[in-house]
Design an enzyme around this catalytic site. Structure first.
Site, short mmCIF file in Angstrom:
data_model
loop_
_atom_site.label_atom_id
_atom_site.label_comp_id
_atom_site.label_asym_id
_atom_site.label_seq_id
_atom_site.Cartn_x
_atom_site.Cartn_y
_atom_site.Cartn_z
N LYS A 119 -3.31 11.19 7.03
CA LYS A 119 -1.89 11.46 6.73
C LYS A 119 -1.72 12.70 5.87
O LYS A 119 -0.76 13.44 6.03
CB LYS A 119 -1.25 10.25 6.05
CG LYS A 119 -1.05 9.08 7.02
CD LYS A 119 0.08 8.14 6.62
CE LYS A 119 0.38 7.20 7.76
NZ LYS A 119 1.42 6.23 7.52
N LYS A 202 -1.94 7.95 18.18
CA LYS A 202 -1.22 6.68 18.26
C LYS A 202 0.29 6.91 18.35
O LYS A 202 0.79 7.93 17.86
CB LYS A 202 -1.58 5.75 17.09
CG LYS A 202 -0.91 6.03 15.78
CD LYS A 202 -1.07 4.82 14.84
CE LYS A 202 -0.19 5.02 13.62
NZ LYS A 202 0.10 3.84 12.87
N LYS A 205 6.18 6.70 14.45
CA LYS A 205 7.58 7.04 14.14
C LYS A 205 7.72 8.52 13.82
O LYS A 205 8.76 9.12 14.04
CB LYS A 205 8.05 6.29 12.89
CG LYS A 205 8.07 4.81 12.99
CD LYS A 205 8.51 4.24 11.63
CE LYS A 205 8.15 2.78 11.53
NZ LYS A 205 7.21 2.49 10.46
N1 AQP Z 1 0.83 2.79 17.76
C1 AQP Z 1 0.63 1.59 17.21
N2 AQP Z 1 -0.05 0.64 17.90
C2 AQP Z 1 -0.25 -0.58 17.36
N3 AQP Z 1 0.21 -0.94 16.14
C3 AQP Z 1 0.90 -0.04 15.43
N4 AQP Z 1 1.49 -0.07 14.21
C4 AQP Z 1 2.06 1.12 13.95
N5 AQP Z 1 1.87 1.96 14.98
C5 AQP Z 1 1.16 1.28 15.92
C6 AQP Z 1 1.48 -1.25 13.35
O1 AQP Z 1 2.81 -1.53 12.97
C7 AQP Z 1 2.81 -2.14 11.68
C8 AQP Z 1 3.88 -1.54 10.85
O2 AQP Z 1 3.62 -0.17 10.68
P1 AQP Z 1 4.31 0.60 9.51
O3 AQP Z 1 5.69 0.93 9.89
O4 AQP Z 1 4.20 -0.16 8.27
O5 AQP Z 1 3.46 1.92 9.32
P2 AQP Z 1 2.65 2.85 10.25
O6 AQP Z 1 1.43 2.16 10.73
O7 AQP Z 1 2.44 4.08 9.47
O8 AQP Z 1 3.62 3.09 11.49
P3 AQP Z 1 3.95 4.43 12.23
O9 AQP Z 1 4.89 4.09 13.30
O10 AQP Z 1 2.73 5.15 12.63
O11 AQP Z 1 4.74 5.25 11.16
P4 AQP Z 1 4.51 6.70 10.59
O12 AQP Z 1 4.68 7.64 11.74
O13 AQP Z 1 5.62 6.81 9.58
O14 AQP Z 1 3.13 6.73 10.00
C9 AQP Z 1 1.41 -1.95 11.09
O15 AQP Z 1 0.75 -3.21 11.11
C10 AQP Z 1 0.75 -0.99 12.04
O16 AQP Z 1 -0.63 -1.28 12.18
#
Ligand code: AQP
Length: 338
Positions: A119, A202, A205
């Site tokens: 990140k 992956k 968001k």
């Molecule tokens: N692509 C993914 N495939 C499977 N699981 C996923 N998760 C996120 N992306 C995927 C799971 O969703 C849960 C909540 O995620 P989060 O919102 O707390 O944070 P994150 O993992 O940082 O999600 P994003 O969408 O990737 O956000 P950004 O872009 O802001 O970093 C977690 O259990 C995660 O594993």
């Protein structure tokens, strides 16, 4: 063999960040898999706003984004009468325990966290301290409830390992068996969903391309357009799973299909081996609309009643606080802070 001692209540905790624009990865990889856990465990599902602010969040949007996560939980089948749905910052015991755990965790442990490296990227000197110490707050989120089980996807495994290291050191430093050693619930069907534009990354968001993800709020038309545009190969789907390994885009689309259909990957692959992508895409669009459509419609209904959602979060936060305040008092006793 389970390390969980029977004197601890079987309790699950998991969280989702209110960073806006929940997508299919968040649903298939996390939220969908929380639902059956309610049957077996006392369950707490948290809107982790303190984690969200480790990167910049517009203060004016945060409440709306928290409501969106609460709505996604409920629309997906988490029952607020059965599970505790709450907001992290409304229970200050999380941050109070986090400080104590910051003093237990070692710098070397945190320096090894790959998610921070991913990140922060080249910006290591400029990102927030919160982004670096985020896994300690995550450990506090779990331990303030003495949660025994944590559902984790691939990307959170290392953070749970850190929480377990913190437990071992804390229990060793202060009092044996104070915290349970939280067990991962490895979500077998919890696929890692990849970007529709580049299946080596992956689905996320923060990806700048809307076409990289299916949002839980997408209309049927948007779902259709995004799947039509999803990157594929010129060649048809191969004849064996081994060959599929070198075709990440095809693998991703079949993974999404199988997760939506709740069927084994091999069974889904069998349906489409040696077929054209167009055939898979038509079926996948239909399956996605059937899966996401009702959740989206329910989420929209819930989001239009902000008072109801805030009521659920406030009520849940009070219930969570009842557990957390008790554990924090014990921690202060054990560490001599009281
Ligand atoms: N692509 C993914 N495939 C499977 N699981 C996923 N998760 C996120 N992306 C995927 C799971 O969703 C849960 C909540 O995620 P989060 O919102 O707390 O944070 P994150 O993992 O940082 O999600 P994003 O969408 O990737 O956000 P950004 O872009 O802001 O970093 C977690 O259990 C995660 O594993």
């Amino acid at each position: 063999m389970s390390n969980v001692k029977t004197n601890f209540t079987k309790r699950v905790l998991s969280g989702v960040q209110p960073t806006g624009g929940l997508h299919l990865g968040n649903y298939l990889g996390a939220i969908k898999n929380f639902v059956p856990l309610q049957e077996k465990y006392e369950s707490l599902f948290c809107v982790v706003d303190l984690h969200a602010i480790t990167t910049w969040q517009d203060p004016g949007d945060l409440t709306q984004k928290k409501c969106e996560v609460a709505a996604a939980f409920i629309a997906s089948g988490i029952d607020p009468n059965r599970s505790i749905i709450f907001n992290q910052s409304s229970v200050p015991e999380h941050t109070q325990l986090s400080w104590v755990l910051n003093c237990v965790a070692r710098m070397g442990w945190l320096n090894r966290m790959t998610q921070f490296k991913d990140k922060a990227g080249k910006n290591k000197e400029k990102v927030s301290v919160g982004l670096f110490s985020y896994p300690v707050l995550m450990a506090a989120d779990i331990l303030i409830y003495k949660a025994t089980h944590v559902p984790v996807g691939e990307d959170q495994k290392q953070h749970l390992e850190l929480a377990r290291d913190i437990v071992l050191k804390f229990n060793n430093d202060f009092k044996k068996e104070f915290f349970p050693l939280p067990e991962p619930i490895i979500l077998k069907k919890a696929a890692r969903i990849m970007s529709l534009r580049d299946a080596t990354k992956k689905m996320s968001k923060s990806d700048t391309s809307e076409f990289s993800r299916i949002s839980l709020m997408d209309s049927n038309d948007e779902i259709d357009k995004k799947i039509k545009k999803a990157k594929t190969d010129a060649l048809p789907i191969p004849s064996s799973i081994e060959l599929l390994e070198s075709m990440p885009e095809a693998k991703n689309l079949i993974t999404i299909y199988s997760a939506c259909e709740d069927e084994d990957f091999e069974i889904s692959f069998d349906k489409y081996r040696e077929k054209n992508f167009s055939e898979l895409k038509v079926d996948l669009t239909e399956v996605l609309i059937n899966k996401i459509g009702p959740i989206r419609d329910e989420m929209k209904k819930l989001i239009s009643d902000k008072k109801y959602l805030l009521g659920i979060l406030n009520n849940g936060s009070e219930k969570a606080k009842n557990i957390a305040s008790h554990v924090l008092k014990e921690v202060y006793d054990v560490t001599g802070l009281n």
